[in-house]
Motif scaffolding. Structure first.
Motif, PDB file in Angstrom:
ATOM      1  N   ASP A 168       0.828  -1.205   0.000  1.00  0.00           N
ATOM      2  CA  ASP A 168       0.000   0.000   0.000  1.00  0.00           C
ATOM      3  C   ASP A 168       0.864   1.258   0.000  1.00  0.00           C
ATOM      4  O   ASP A 168       0.558   2.230  -0.701  1.00  0.00           O
ATOM      5  CB  ASP A 168      -0.932   0.002   1.214  1.00  0.00           C
ATOM      6  CG  ASP A 168      -2.144  -0.903   1.021  1.00  0.00           C
ATOM      7  OD1 ASP A 168      -2.895  -0.685   0.057  1.00  0.00           O
ATOM      8  OD2 ASP A 168      -2.334  -1.822   1.826  1.00  0.00           O
ATOM      9  N   LEU A 169       1.937   1.261   0.776  1.00  0.00           N
ATOM     10  CA  LEU A 169       2.812   2.435   0.817  1.00  0.00           C
ATOM     11  C   LEU A 169       3.465   2.692  -0.539  1.00  0.00           C
ATOM     12  O   LEU A 169       3.583   3.846  -0.982  1.00  0.00           O
ATOM     13  CB  LEU A 169       3.886   2.257   1.892  1.00  0.00           C
ATOM     14  CG  LEU A 169       3.415   2.358   3.348  1.00  0.00           C
ATOM     15  CD1 LEU A 169       4.565   2.012   4.298  1.00  0.00           C
ATOM     16  CD2 LEU A 169       2.886   3.756   3.660  1.00  0.00           C
ATOM     17  N   GLU A 170       3.883   1.625  -1.199  1.00  0.00           N
ATOM     18  CA  GLU A 170       4.507   1.791  -2.517  1.00  0.00           C
ATOM     19  C   GLU A 170       3.523   2.386  -3.508  1.00  0.00           C
ATOM     20  O   GLU A 170       3.886   3.251  -4.318  1.00  0.00           O
ATOM     21  CB  GLU A 170       5.019   0.434  -3.002  1.00  0.00           C
ATOM     22  CG  GLU A 170       5.922   0.507  -4.241  1.00  0.00           C
ATOM     23  CD  GLU A 170       5.143   0.561  -5.552  1.00  0.00           C
ATOM     24  OE1 GLU A 170       5.681   1.096  -6.545  1.00  0.00           O
ATOM     25  OE2 GLU A 170       3.996   0.079  -5.572  1.00  0.00           O
ATOM     26  N   ARG A 171       2.278   1.943  -3.422  1.00  0.00           N
ATOM     27  CA  ARG A 171       1.257   2.490  -4.321  1.00  0.00           C
ATOM     28  C   ARG A 171       0.999   3.960  -4.015  1.00  0.00           C
ATOM     29  O   ARG A 171       0.792   4.758  -4.932  1.00  0.00           O
ATOM     30  CB  ARG A 171      -0.034   1.666  -4.197  1.00  0.00           C
ATOM     31  CG  ARG A 171      -1.110   2.075  -5.195  1.00  0.00           C
ATOM     32  CD  ARG A 171      -0.663   1.860  -6.626  1.00  0.00           C
ATOM     33  NE  ARG A 171      -1.605   2.458  -7.571  1.00  0.00           N
ATOM     34  CZ  ARG A 171      -1.280   3.287  -8.552  1.00  0.00           C
ATOM     35  NH1 ARG A 171      -0.019   3.648  -8.721  1.00  0.00           N
ATOM     36  NH2 ARG A 171      -2.193   3.768  -9.371  1.00  0.00           N
ATOM     37  N   MET A 172       1.022   4.326  -2.746  1.00  0.00           N
ATOM     38  CA  MET A 172       0.886   5.738  -2.392  1.00  0.00           C
ATOM     39  C   MET A 172       2.006   6.569  -3.017  1.00  0.00           C
ATOM     40  O   MET A 172       1.771   7.678  -3.507  1.00  0.00           O
ATOM     41  CB  MET A 172       0.936   5.920  -0.875  1.00  0.00           C
ATOM     42  CG  MET A 172      -0.252   5.403  -0.110  1.00  0.00           C
ATOM     43  SD  MET A 172      -0.007   5.765   1.657  1.00  0.00           S
ATOM     44  CE  MET A 172      -1.247   4.730   2.393  1.00  0.00           C
ATOM     45  N   GLY A 173       3.215   6.019  -2.987  1.00  0.00           N
ATOM     46  CA  GLY A 173       4.337   6.718  -3.604  1.00  0.00           C
ATOM     47  C   GLY A 173       4.119   6.909  -5.095  1.00  0.00           C
ATOM     48  O   GLY A 173       4.413   7.977  -5.649  1.00  0.00           O
TER      49      GLY A 173
END
Length: 218
Positions: A91-96
């Motif tokens: 999820d964090l990578e997608r936010m990035g």
């Protein structure tokens, strides 16, 4: 097999690496929206170029998780801790990636006069950043109540996105010449709405981590 103390230390280090990745994401979102508001091409490009830092951090954490699973063969809540970590970094990578998309929107309209003051989009960004910070705090503390409180803010972000959508739609209907910029702003708003959704996803991972139950929060 390592001792329990060594394993607990490895889990603590894993949390710290996830927090570091979350900090990178928060910064990326903040700088992306700033580049949009200020129409700053250099800042927008720095967000895009900096995404590799988030991607590298994701790979580092993934390797740590897989090594812990392979070497420690964790069970029950320990296994959920590691599995939750793997899901959270996705999820964090997608936010990035979404922050990069906002920066690309900023780059697209950097040389055009803004068709309206940007008020609600920065508000959305502020709320989304608070959500990311709170959900990472909830993860570290394994605090279900904080995760639930964070998820409730997703409705506020959705309301702002709907407001932005309506305003931009009216502007496009009144003046077709603004369609390019209005579309870019609409995408930026949508990306922020999705960032908030991903924070809510992380909240769901925390509920699963603590209780072993899968629960929809949005």
């Amino acid at each position: 097999m390592a001792t329990r103390t060594t394993f607990d230390q490895a889990l603590s280090e894993l949390k710290q690496e996830i927090l570091r990745m979350g900090f990178y994401v928060e910064e990326s979102v903040s700088r992306a929206v700033e580049s949009l508001v200020k129409q700053d091409l250099g800042l927008a490009q720095s967000v895009i170029d900096g995404d590799v830092l988030i991607d590298d951090q994701e790979m580092l954490i993934e390797d740590k998780c897989l090594k812990l699973i392979a070497t420690q063969q964790p069970l029950a809540k320990d296994l959920r801790r590691i599995a939750a970590g793997l899901m959270i970094i996705t999820d964090l990578e997608r936010m990035g990636d979404l922050a990069c998309d906002i920066a690309k929107s900023a780059r697209r309209i950097a040389n055009e006069p803004l068709i309206k003051p940007l008020i609600d989009i920065p508000r959305m960004a502020h709320l989304a950043q608070i959500m990311v910070k709170e959900v990472l705090d909830a993860y570290v503390r394994e605090d279900v109540q904080l995760a639930l409180k964070m998820a409730a803010d997703d409705e506020l972000v959705d309301d702002l996105h709907n407001q932005v959508f309506r305003e931009l739609l009216v502007l496009m209907m009144e003046n077709p010449k603004v369609i390019n910029q209005a579309t870019a702003l609409l995408f930026a708003s949508r990306h922020l709405e999705r960032i908030a959704d991903h924070a809510t996803n992380i909240g769901e991972r925390i509920v699963y981590l603590v209780t072993g139950e899968r629960k929809e929060l949005n």
